[in-house]
Write an enzyme that holds these catalytic residues in place. Structure first.
Site, PDB file in Angstrom:
ATOM      1  N   LYS A   1      58.467  47.401 124.602  1.00 52.22           N
ATOM      2  CA  LYS A   1      56.915  47.613 124.366  1.00 52.22           C
ATOM      3  C   LYS A   1      56.795  49.044 124.054  1.00 52.22           C
ATOM      4  O   LYS A   1      57.312  49.959 124.877  1.00 52.22           O
ATOM      5  CB  LYS A   1      56.071  47.096 125.384  1.00 52.22           C
ATOM      6  CG  LYS A   1      55.782  45.771 125.367  1.00 52.22           C
ATOM      7  CD  LYS A   1      54.780  45.356 126.652  1.00 52.22           C
ATOM      8  CE  LYS A   1      54.894  43.758 126.608  1.00 52.22           C
ATOM      9  NZ  LYS A   1      53.952  42.778 125.730  1.00 52.22           N
TER      10      LYS A   1
ATOM     11  N   THR B   1      65.627  26.927 116.646  1.00 51.14           N
ATOM     12  CA  THR B   1      64.333  26.136 116.248  1.00 51.14           C
ATOM     13  C   THR B   1      63.337  26.108 117.482  1.00 51.14           C
ATOM     14  O   THR B   1      62.559  25.442 117.302  1.00 51.14           O
ATOM     15  CB  THR B   1      64.805  24.695 115.801  1.00 51.14           C
ATOM     16  OG1 THR B   1      65.513  24.049 117.045  1.00 51.14           O
ATOM     17  CG2 THR B   1      65.650  24.331 114.748  1.00 51.14           C
ATOM     18  N   GLY B   2      63.833  26.823 118.368  1.00 50.81           N
ATOM     19  CA  GLY B   2      63.071  26.761 119.511  1.00 50.81           C
ATOM     20  C   GLY B   2      61.559  27.604 119.596  1.00 50.81           C
ATOM     21  O   GLY B   2      61.667  28.385 118.408  1.00 50.81           O
TER      22      GLY B   2
ATOM     23  N   GLY C   1      69.562  28.264 119.455  1.00 49.29           N
ATOM     24  CA  GLY C   1      68.119  28.121 119.831  1.00 49.29           C
ATOM     25  C   GLY C   1      67.256  28.458 118.761  1.00 49.29           C
ATOM     26  O   GLY C   1      66.049  28.659 118.950  1.00 49.29           O
TER      27      GLY C   1
ATOM     28  N   HIS D   1      61.614  42.018 127.709  1.00 48.32           N
ATOM     29  CA  HIS D   1      60.864  42.615 126.555  1.00 48.32           C
ATOM     30  C   HIS D   1      59.875  43.413 126.943  1.00 48.32           C
ATOM     31  O   HIS D   1      59.587  44.016 126.071  1.00 48.32           O
ATOM     32  CB  HIS D   1      60.343  41.352 125.683  1.00 48.32           C
ATOM     33  CG  HIS D   1      59.046  40.803 126.446  1.00 48.32           C
ATOM     34  ND1 HIS D   1      58.951  40.011 127.326  1.00 48.32           N
ATOM     35  CD2 HIS D   1      57.750  40.918 125.760  1.00 48.32           C
ATOM     36  CE1 HIS D   1      57.935  39.675 127.907  1.00 48.32           C
ATOM     37  NE2 HIS D   1      57.122  40.120 126.774  1.00 48.32           N
TER      38      HIS D   1
ATOM     39  N   ASP E   1      59.091  35.165 137.498  1.00 47.50           N
ATOM     40  CA  ASP E   1      58.720  35.290 136.134  1.00 47.50           C
ATOM     41  C   ASP E   1      58.373  36.614 135.841  1.00 47.50           C
ATOM     42  O   ASP E   1      58.637  37.099 134.597  1.00 47.50           O
ATOM     43  CB  ASP E   1      57.720  34.030 135.969  1.00 47.50           C
ATOM     44  CG  ASP E   1      57.190  34.089 134.403  1.00 47.50           C
ATOM     45  OD1 ASP E   1      58.451  34.070 133.711  1.00 47.50           O
ATOM     46  OD2 ASP E   1      56.117  34.301 133.891  1.00 47.50           O
TER      47      ASP E   1
ATOM     48  N   HIS F   1      59.501  42.420 134.836  1.00 46.90           N
ATOM     49  CA  HIS F   1      58.874  43.151 134.088  1.00 46.90           C
ATOM     50  C   HIS F   1      57.984  44.175 135.064  1.00 46.90           C
ATOM     51  O   HIS F   1      58.106  45.441 134.772  1.00 46.90           O
ATOM     52  CB  HIS F   1      57.691  42.403 133.305  1.00 46.90           C
ATOM     53  CG  HIS F   1      58.185  41.256 132.348  1.00 46.90           C
ATOM     54  ND1 HIS F   1      59.326  41.589 131.674  1.00 46.90           N
ATOM     55  CD2 HIS F   1      57.500  40.215 132.210  1.00 46.90           C
ATOM     56  CE1 HIS F   1      59.471  40.361 131.164  1.00 46.90           C
ATOM     57  NE2 HIS F   1      58.484  39.475 131.253  1.00 46.90           N
TER      58      HIS F   1
ATOM     59  N   LEU G   1      60.611  30.318 121.454  1.00 39.57           N
ATOM     60  CA  LEU G   1      60.849  31.906 121.459  1.00 39.57           C
ATOM     61  C   LEU G   1      61.447  32.336 120.031  1.00 39.57           C
ATOM     62  O   LEU G   1      61.028  33.190 119.470  1.00 39.57           O
ATOM     63  CB  LEU G   1      61.904  32.201 122.386  1.00 39.57           C
ATOM     64  CG  LEU G   1      62.047  33.649 122.734  1.00 39.57           C
ATOM     65  CD1 LEU G   1      60.666  34.324 123.215  1.00 39.57           C
ATOM     66  CD2 LEU G   1      63.145  34.095 123.476  1.00 39.57           C
TER      67      LEU G   1
HETATM   68  P1  NDP Z   1      62.783  25.636 123.588  1.00 38.59           P
HETATM   69  O1  NDP Z   1      63.179  24.397 124.622  1.00 38.59           O
HETATM   70  O2  NDP Z   1      61.698  25.737 122.731  1.00 38.59           O
HETATM   71  O3  NDP Z   1      64.080  25.783 122.440  1.00 38.59           O
HETATM   72  C1  NDP Z   1      65.491  25.686 122.914  1.00 38.59           C
HETATM   73  C2  NDP Z   1      66.287  25.941 121.707  1.00 38.59           C
HETATM   74  O4  NDP Z   1      67.569  25.442 122.098  1.00 38.59           O
HETATM   75  C3  NDP Z   1      66.010  24.873 120.722  1.00 38.59           C
HETATM   76  O5  NDP Z   1      66.265  25.332 119.486  1.00 38.59           O
HETATM   77  C4  NDP Z   1      66.986  23.806 120.918  1.00 38.59           C
HETATM   78  O6  NDP Z   1      67.247  23.038 119.720  1.00 38.59           O
HETATM   79  C5  NDP Z   1      68.183  24.600 121.150  1.00 38.59           C
HETATM   80  N1  NDP Z   1      69.349  23.794 122.240  1.00 38.59           N
HETATM   81  C6  NDP Z   1      69.045  22.946 123.147  1.00 38.59           C
HETATM   82  N2  NDP Z   1      70.311  22.581 123.765  1.00 38.59           N
HETATM   83  C7  NDP Z   1      71.138  23.022 122.951  1.00 38.59           C
HETATM   84  C8  NDP Z   1      72.519  22.947 122.643  1.00 38.59           C
HETATM   85  N3  NDP Z   1      73.254  22.239 123.846  1.00 38.59           N
HETATM   86  N4  NDP Z   1      73.179  23.647 121.763  1.00 38.59           N
HETATM   87  C9  NDP Z   1      72.460  24.221 120.800  1.00 38.59           C
HETATM   88  N5  NDP Z   1      71.471  24.292 120.809  1.00 38.59           N
HETATM   89  C10 NDP Z   1      70.608  23.788 121.815  1.00 38.59           C
HETATM   90  O7  NDP Z   1      62.979  27.049 124.498  1.00 38.59           O
HETATM   91  P2  NDP Z   1      62.578  28.470 124.504  1.00 38.59           P
HETATM   92  O8  NDP Z   1      62.508  28.665 122.770  1.00 38.59           O
HETATM   93  O9  NDP Z   1      60.895  28.339 125.024  1.00 38.59           O
HETATM   94  O10 NDP Z   1      63.417  29.579 125.335  1.00 38.59           O
HETATM   95  C11 NDP Z   1      64.808  29.765 124.929  1.00 38.59           C
HETATM   96  C12 NDP Z   1      65.057  30.841 126.069  1.00 38.59           C
HETATM   97  O11 NDP Z   1      64.014  31.900 125.948  1.00 38.59           O
HETATM   98  C13 NDP Z   1      65.198  30.445 127.366  1.00 38.59           C
HETATM   99  O12 NDP Z   1      66.169  30.937 128.229  1.00 38.59           O
HETATM  100  C14 NDP Z   1      63.684  30.629 127.912  1.00 38.59           C
HETATM  101  O13 NDP Z   1      63.724  30.858 129.544  1.00 38.59           O
HETATM  102  C15 NDP Z   1      63.651  31.949 127.110  1.00 38.59           C
HETATM  103  N6  NDP Z   1      62.102  32.887 127.169  1.00 38.59           N
HETATM  104  C16 NDP Z   1      61.297  31.960 126.341  1.00 38.59           C
HETATM  105  C17 NDP Z   1      60.088  32.566 126.312  1.00 38.59           C
HETATM  106  C18 NDP Z   1      59.011  31.900 125.552  1.00 38.59           C
HETATM  107  O14 NDP Z   1      57.838  32.464 125.258  1.00 38.59           O
HETATM  108  N7  NDP Z   1      59.530  30.600 124.857  1.00 38.59           N
HETATM  109  C19 NDP Z   1      59.623  33.750 126.755  1.00 38.59           C
HETATM  110  C20 NDP Z   1      60.539  34.291 127.536  1.00 38.59           C
HETATM  111  C21 NDP Z   1      62.114  33.905 127.648  1.00 38.59           C
HETATM  112  P3  NDP Z   1      68.017  21.442 119.786  1.00 38.59           P
HETATM  113  O15 NDP Z   1      67.207  20.664 120.715  1.00 38.59           O
HETATM  114  O16 NDP Z   1      67.897  20.879 118.505  1.00 38.59           O
HETATM  115  O17 NDP Z   1      69.213  21.638 120.224  1.00 38.59           O
HETATM  116  C1  BG6 Z   2      57.094  36.584 129.958  1.00 39.82           C
HETATM  117  C2  BG6 Z   2      56.741  35.473 130.802  1.00 39.82           C
HETATM  118  O1  BG6 Z   2      58.348  37.036 130.180  1.00 39.82           O
HETATM  119  O2  BG6 Z   2      56.380  37.272 129.766  1.00 39.82           O
HETATM  120  C3  BG6 Z   2      55.719  35.002 130.601  1.00 39.82           C
HETATM  121  O3  BG6 Z   2      57.773  34.551 131.148  1.00 39.82           O
HETATM  122  C4  BG6 Z   2      54.438  35.902 130.367  1.00 39.82           C
HETATM  123  O4  BG6 Z   2      54.955  34.218 131.830  1.00 39.82           O
HETATM  124  C5  BG6 Z   2      54.862  36.897 129.231  1.00 39.82           C
HETATM  125  O5  BG6 Z   2      53.360  35.239 129.820  1.00 39.82           O
HETATM  126  C6  BG6 Z   2      54.037  38.132 129.192  1.00 39.82           C
HETATM  127  O6  BG6 Z   2      54.429  38.758 128.068  1.00 39.82           O
HETATM  128  P1  BG6 Z   2      53.443  39.815 127.301  1.00 39.82           P
HETATM  129  O7  BG6 Z   2      54.256  40.145 126.207  1.00 39.82           O
HETATM  130  O8  BG6 Z   2      52.542  38.782 126.706  1.00 39.82           O
HETATM  131  O9  BG6 Z   2      52.611  40.801 128.315  1.00 39.82           O
END
Ligand code: NDP
Ligand code: BG6
Length: 485
Positions: free
Chosen positions: A181, A19-20, A17, A177, A234, A239, A22
């Site tokens: 902190k 490129t995502g 993930g 997370h 959530d 938390h 997080l």
């Molecule tokens: P995104 O949707 O932004 O990113 C998902 C990532 O997974 C992308 O890099 C995508 O790239 C990759 N991906 C998806 N499917 C596949 C696959 N089959 N194989 C390989 N890679 C794959 O999600 P987030 O980054 O927001 O979230 C990721 C995790 O972190 C989740 O479990 C989320 O619940 C958790 N999380 C996120 C938070 C946030 O603030 N964003 C906070 C707390 C937890 P591609 O599509 O190119 O494969």
């Molecule tokens: C994440 C929750 O785990 O924590 C979010 O999924 C929330 O909804 C976030 O906004 C809060 O974290 P922080 O570090 O900004 O207090």
């Protein structure tokens, strides 16, 4: 006071993930900050993985852009970004498909390997299986699993079982997370590093405890996920539950992973079921005549009954806490971002100053964010002649002021947690049984709402939450402390 950098051995960290959201907003910035601090050893490699077919140059450009936006000062340190990007690689691979794993395996060294599952929870099981199947798992391998860890007790159990089929518990790092902190760890330091508080830390002296995690932001770009989760899943189940554990647990014999986690688990298991009239659910809405979007607009469902706010009264049935309520609340789009724990001590048993001196109780406020610090409200004599009048004043300690300018911005939780993964220290990660116990407490509450068709109370964006949360306290003759930025 400058924080010490404790070196870690060379490692390979694979971020699934990569490129995502997080990875770009938290994980890679945390690694970049550690790199600038000199904590990422030269032999260390960080490999982003996602399906998108792109070369390493394009990946570098993507990550460099995020780092320049999020950490502009660090990104300008001469050579810092180049040094970091040199250690950063990219592999295109689909976690559900058999291709690409050999290439990934060929990039890994012999030392510590950490695989960070920063993908949707539906892929956690597939990833664990593929890593084992393609021979990427050594004895020195760890996996880091993001939240949500399950949706309820049954799914958390199933996920624990899937991971346990491929990894030992000592290899599994379940992230919350909040535990990373700086000030959350300080809860343990304050409680167990000082003689002052612990003798008073029980129902004999503490009237009640308030835990508030207020956010000013709404659901933002995570509407799909959030509308299926709500504040209970959530924030409360993880938390706030962790904060409750750290505040309420018995002193562990040692600061080591199992000693700490055993004590936290005992707290969760000692929690009583929450009575329906001790819970308030809320959902933010635009005030009459106001502008902007309410919760239902943001998630695109005019009938959504997911809560974006929750307040509840919890009880811990053990010797230390019997009779002391814990009031927990969290919500989005509130008046300010503010996470505070208030330990509300009882009044002195007898006032020698008479009725007119009023009632005065000590309050210990532990501010987790922002303006991390501790305030102890103490009662003193109001200055000047004219009799003995009492007034409450704060003994205020801001950590940033007390510890010096270098500590103005403490390390992000992810910096600490990722380095702990590399060091093999699980103290600040949740154990499988802890997560299951937390769901076992949460599930009946959610099932109750579903059975009753409970609809959350609307509250104004920018307020302190629904009026019913005030009533929850007032019925008990108590009041919430303010939510201040
Ligand atoms: P995104 O949707 O932004 O990113 C998902 C990532 O997974 C992308 O890099 C995508 O790239 C990759 N991906 C998806 N499917 C596949 C696959 N089959 N194989 C390989 N890679 C794959 O999600 P987030 O980054 O927001 O979230 C990721 C995790 O972190 C989740 O479990 C989320 O619940 C958790 N999380 C996120 C938070 C946030 O603030 N964003 C906070 C707390 C937890 P591609 O599509 O190119 O494969
Ligand atoms: C994440 C929750 O785990 O924590 C979010 O999924 C929330 O909804 C976030 O906004 C809060 O974290 P922080 O570090 O900004 O207090």
């Amino acid at each position: 006071m400058v924080s010490r950098i404790i070196p870690v051995e060379p490692f390979d960290l694979v971020v699934f993930g990569g490129t995502g959201d997080l990875a770009r907003s938290k994980i890679l910035p945390a690694l970049f900050r550690r790199s600038v601090a000199g904590q990422v050893p030269e032999g260390g490699r960080i490999i982003g993985v996602a399906r998108q077919d792109m070369g390493v140059e394009a990946y570098h450009a993507l990550i460099a852009q995020s780092l320049r936006e999020l950490l502009p000062d660090l990104a300008q340190v001469p050579g810092a970004l180049d040094r970091f990007l040199k250690q950063l690689d990219y592999v295109a691979l689909d976690a559900t498909q058999p291709e690409g794993w050999e290439q990934l395996a060929s990039m890994l060294g012999q030392g510590v390997r950490a695989f960070y599952f920063s993908v949707g929870p539906g892929l956690f099981g597939a990833l664990a299986e593929r890593l084992r199947q393609h021979g990427l798992v050594s004895d020195d391998t760890r996996i880091v699993v993001e939240k949500p860890f399950g949706h309820d007790l049954a799914s958390a159990r199933a996920l624990n079982a899937t991971l346990a089929a491929q990894f030992h518990e000592r290899q599994i790092y379940r992230i919350d997370h909040y535990l990373g902190k700086e000030t959350v760890q300080n809860l343990m330091a304050v409680r167990f590093g000082n003689m002052l508080f612990e003798p008073l830390w029980n129902s004999q002296y503490v009237d009640h405890i308030q835990i508030t995690v207020a956010e000013a932001v709404g659901v933002g770009g995570r509407a799909d996920y959030y509308d299926r989760a709500g504040a209970m899943r959530d924030m409360m189940q993880n938390h706030l539950m962790q904060l409750l554990c750290l505040i309420a647990m018995e002193p562990p014999a040692k600061f080591d992973p199992d000693a700490v986690r055993d004590e936290k688990l005992k707290v969760i298991r000692a929690l009583d079921a929450v009575k329906p009239h001790h819970i308030v659910r809320g959902q933010y809405a635009v005030p009459v005549g106001g502008v902007g979007q309410g919760y239902r607009d943001e998630v695109g469902d005019p009938r959504s009954i997911t809560e974006s706010y929750i307040a509840l009264r919890a009880h811990i049935s053990n010797w230390r806490w019997a009779g002391t309520p814990f009031y927990l609340r969290t919500g989005k789009r509130l008046v300010a971002r503010s996470s505070v724990i208030n330990v509300m001590f009882k009044d002195a048993p007898h006032s020698i100053f008479g009725e007119e001196a009023g009632r005065h109780a000590n309050v210990l406020s532990i501010r987790l964010q922002p303006n991390e610090g501790i305030t102890l409200k103490v009662t003193i004599k109001e200055p000047g002649p004219g009799g003995m009048r009492l007034v409450d004043v704060p003994l205020d300690m801001s950590f940033a002021k007390a510890l010096g300018p270098e500590n103005q911005s403490p390390p992000d939780a992810y910096e600490r947690l990722i380095m702990d993964v590399i060091r093999g220290n699980q103290t600040l990660f949740m154990r499988g049984d802890e997560v299951e116990a937390a769901w076992a407490w949460t599930d009946p509450i959610i099932a109750g709402w579903q059975a009753r068709g409970d609809v959350p109370k609307p509250y104004d964006c920018g307020s302190t939450g629904p009026g019913d949360a005030e009533l929850l306290m007032r019925r008990d003759g108590r009041r919430w402390q303010g939510i201040n930025p």
